[in-house]
Scaffold this motif. Structure first.
Motif, PDB file in Angstrom:
ATOM      1  N   SER A 282       2.500   1.271  -7.700  1.00  0.00           N
ATOM      2  CA  SER A 282       3.451   2.370  -7.868  1.00  0.00           C
ATOM      3  C   SER A 282       4.463   2.046  -8.960  1.00  0.00           C
ATOM      4  N   LEU A 283       5.218   3.050  -9.341  1.00  0.00           N
ATOM      5  CA  LEU A 283       6.232   2.859 -10.380  1.00  0.00           C
ATOM      6  C   LEU A 283       7.226   1.769  -9.990  1.00  0.00           C
ATOM      7  N   ASN A 284       7.536   1.679  -8.707  1.00  0.00           N
ATOM      8  CA  ASN A 284       8.502   0.657  -8.266  1.00  0.00           C
ATOM      9  C   ASN A 284       7.826  -0.645  -7.851  1.00  0.00           C
TER      10      ASN A 284
ATOM     11  N   ILE B 129       1.025   1.789  -2.640  1.00  0.00           N
ATOM     12  CA  ILE B 129       1.005   3.008  -1.821  1.00  0.00           C
ATOM     13  C   ILE B 129      -0.346   3.077  -1.105  1.00  0.00           C
TER      14      ILE B 129
ATOM     15  N   ILE C  80       4.278   3.807   1.330  1.00  0.00           N
ATOM     16  CA  ILE C  80       4.744   2.645   0.568  1.00  0.00           C
ATOM     17  C   ILE C  80       5.600   1.705   1.413  1.00  0.00           C
TER      18      ILE C  80
ATOM     19  N   CYS D  77       0.351   7.054  -7.092  1.00  0.00           N
ATOM     20  CA  CYS D  77       1.751   7.276  -7.502  1.00  0.00           C
ATOM     21  C   CYS D  77       1.833   8.545  -8.361  1.00  0.00           C
ATOM     22  N   LEU D  78       2.712   9.451  -7.961  1.00  0.00           N
ATOM     23  CA  LEU D  78       2.829  10.728  -8.684  1.00  0.00           C
ATOM     24  C   LEU D  78       3.201  10.533 -10.145  1.00  0.00           C
ATOM     25  N   PHE D  79       4.059   9.569 -10.417  1.00  0.00           N
ATOM     26  CA  PHE D  79       4.491   9.371 -11.807  1.00  0.00           C
ATOM     27  C   PHE D  79       3.296   9.025 -12.693  1.00  0.00           C
TER      28      PHE D  79
ATOM     29  N   CYS E  49       7.923  13.215 -10.460  1.00  0.00           N
ATOM     30  CA  CYS E  49       8.532  12.465  -9.352  1.00  0.00           C
ATOM     31  C   CYS E  49       9.701  11.586  -9.811  1.00  0.00           C
ATOM     32  N   MET E  50       9.506  10.325  -9.900  1.00  0.00           N
ATOM     33  CA  MET E  50      10.556   9.335 -10.191  1.00  0.00           C
ATOM     34  C   MET E  50      11.668   9.346  -9.145  1.00  0.00           C
ATOM     35  N   ALA E  51      11.339   9.806  -7.946  1.00  0.00           N
ATOM     36  CA  ALA E  51      12.347   9.806  -6.876  1.00  0.00           C
ATOM     37  C   ALA E  51      12.835   8.392  -6.579  1.00  0.00           C
ATOM     38  N   CYS E  52      11.941   7.418  -6.695  1.00  0.00           N
ATOM     39  CA  CYS E  52      12.346   6.031  -6.427  1.00  0.00           C
ATOM     40  C   CYS E  52      13.387   5.568  -7.445  1.00  0.00           C
TER      41      CYS E  52
ATOM     42  N   VAL F  73      11.486   9.171  -0.257  1.00  0.00           N
ATOM     43  CA  VAL F  73      10.664   9.416  -1.449  1.00  0.00           C
ATOM     44  C   VAL F  73       9.340  10.033  -0.979  1.00  0.00           C
ATOM     45  N   PRO F  74       8.645  10.762  -1.853  1.00  0.00           N
ATOM     46  CA  PRO F  74       7.423  11.472  -1.415  1.00  0.00           C
ATOM     47  C   PRO F  74       6.308  10.562  -0.923  1.00  0.00           C
ATOM     48  N   CYS F  75       6.326   9.298  -1.346  1.00  0.00           N
ATOM     49  CA  CYS F  75       5.261   8.385  -0.944  1.00  0.00           C
ATOM     50  C   CYS F  75       5.655   7.542   0.269  1.00  0.00           C
TER      51      CYS F  75
ATOM     52  N   PRO G 220       1.323  10.773  -1.706  1.00  0.00           N
ATOM     53  CA  PRO G 220       1.949  12.068  -2.002  1.00  0.00           C
ATOM     54  C   PRO G 220       0.962  13.067  -2.577  1.00  0.00           C
TER      55      PRO G 220
HETATM   56  S1  SF4 Z   1       8.721   7.814  -5.452  1.00  0.00           S
HETATM   57 FE1  SF4 Z   1       7.307   8.957  -6.767  1.00  0.00          FE
HETATM   58  S2  SF4 Z   1       7.288   7.828  -8.726  1.00  0.00           S
HETATM   59 FE2  SF4 Z   1       8.209   6.463  -7.172  1.00  0.00          FE
HETATM   60  S3  SF4 Z   1       6.490   5.248  -6.394  1.00  0.00           S
HETATM   61 FE3  SF4 Z   1       6.662   7.028  -5.043  1.00  0.00          FE
HETATM   62  S4  SF4 Z   1       5.262   8.576  -5.906  1.00  0.00           S
HETATM   63 FE4  SF4 Z   1       5.587   6.996  -7.493  1.00  0.00          FE
END
Ligand code: SF4
Ligand code: SF4
Length: 269
Positions: A161-163, A167, A172, A199-201, A207-210, A259-261, A266
């Protein structure tokens, strides 16, 4: 054998009194996801280029290794909900799960090694091996000689994932564990998804909610600043909370909740 191993890990997680908060019968972790990778999967050799030459292959960990067993323990919904309400520090339940839940996972690693030995096989928990090392890479920050996230990807349990987490189908917010054995259990799943598919990003740039959840700007479209994150976790938060919460390592997990994940893969393009 895969089903017997899966059943034993599930039983231990379900029944162990160590998978319980100190003041209640509530578990730290829900039922595990369990996956298997063939020790000879070429991916483990490639990890020496991707992670670094110090990263060990299953064969280097255990002569005659045949299978890497990996599990993911989902953090319970009530703990995740408690952390959603936070924006700077982890909730008490999150911190307890991070500190005491990780102690439970050490016990689970030892239990599975002993269980496999009882069946007549050899086994090792890489994270508990005296030769396991945490290293400080000058470019990427903290790394180690065995990455359970990478083992989990090899076993088809989830994607990156981005962070910088993994996932899974349960999201996550989880903790990982692994054991290498000479028991032949099965091969790596053929339908292993792409490295960042969940990961949506990485899927569609959204996304980028994280990123927005991180209180110290350790996340961006460029990924995870491990040094900044670890400094916040192991210095700032540990100094502030270890005594107050009674948890040696409180963790953080803000980028894994709200966050969506958080609790699943997501939906998106
Ligand atoms: S919050 Fe969004 S961008 Fe961050 S890891 Fe989860 S799906 Fe990916
Ligand atoms: S664990 Fe905390 S400090 Fe580290 S990236 Fe996530 S939100 Fe930021």
């Amino acid at each position: 054998m895969a089903e017997r191993i899966r059943a034993e890990i599930e039983r231990f997680v379900r029944e162990s009194p160590l998978n319980r908060f100190p003041d209640s019968d509530t578990p730290y972790f829900d039922a595990p996801l369990v996956g298997f990778a063939a020790a000879g999967d070429p991916l483990f050799q490639r990890y020496k280029q991707i992670i670094g030459p110090f990263h060990r292959t299953p064969e280097e960990l255990l002569n005659g290794a045949a299978t890497v067993i990996v599990w993911s323990l989902p953090i319970t919904q009530s703990t995740r909900e408690s952390n959603r309400a936070e924006s700077v520090r982890p909730s008490l339940d999150w911190a307890r799960t991070r500190s005491f839940g990780d102690e439970f996972i050490k016990v689970l690693r030892r239990h599975l090694v002993a269980w496999l030995e009882q069946q007549g096989y050899r086994a090792i928990a890489p994270q508990l091996d005296p030769n396991w090392q945490a290293l400080d890479d000058p470019h990427v920050g903290p790394v180690s000689t065995w990455s359970e996230r990478h083992a989990a990807y090899a076993a088809g349990l989830g994607t990156f994932s981005l962070n910088d987490a993994l996932i899974t189908t349960k999201g996550i917010a989880h903790r990982l564990g692994s054991v290498v054995t000479d028991m032949v259990v099965g091969s790596t799943p053929e339908d292993r998804p792409g490295v960042r598919d969940n990961c949506l990003f990485y899927r569609d740039g959204s996304c980028m909610a994280c990123v927005k959840r991180c209180p110290v700007d350790a996340l961006s479209a460029n990924g995870h600043d491990k040094k900044r994150c670890q400094s916040y976790l192991y210095t700032t938060l540990t100094q502030e909370l270890a005594e107050q919460y009674g948890t040696p390592i409180p963790g953080c997990g803000l980028c894994q909740t709200k966050v969506p994940c958080e609790g699943g893969i997501p939906k998106g393009k």
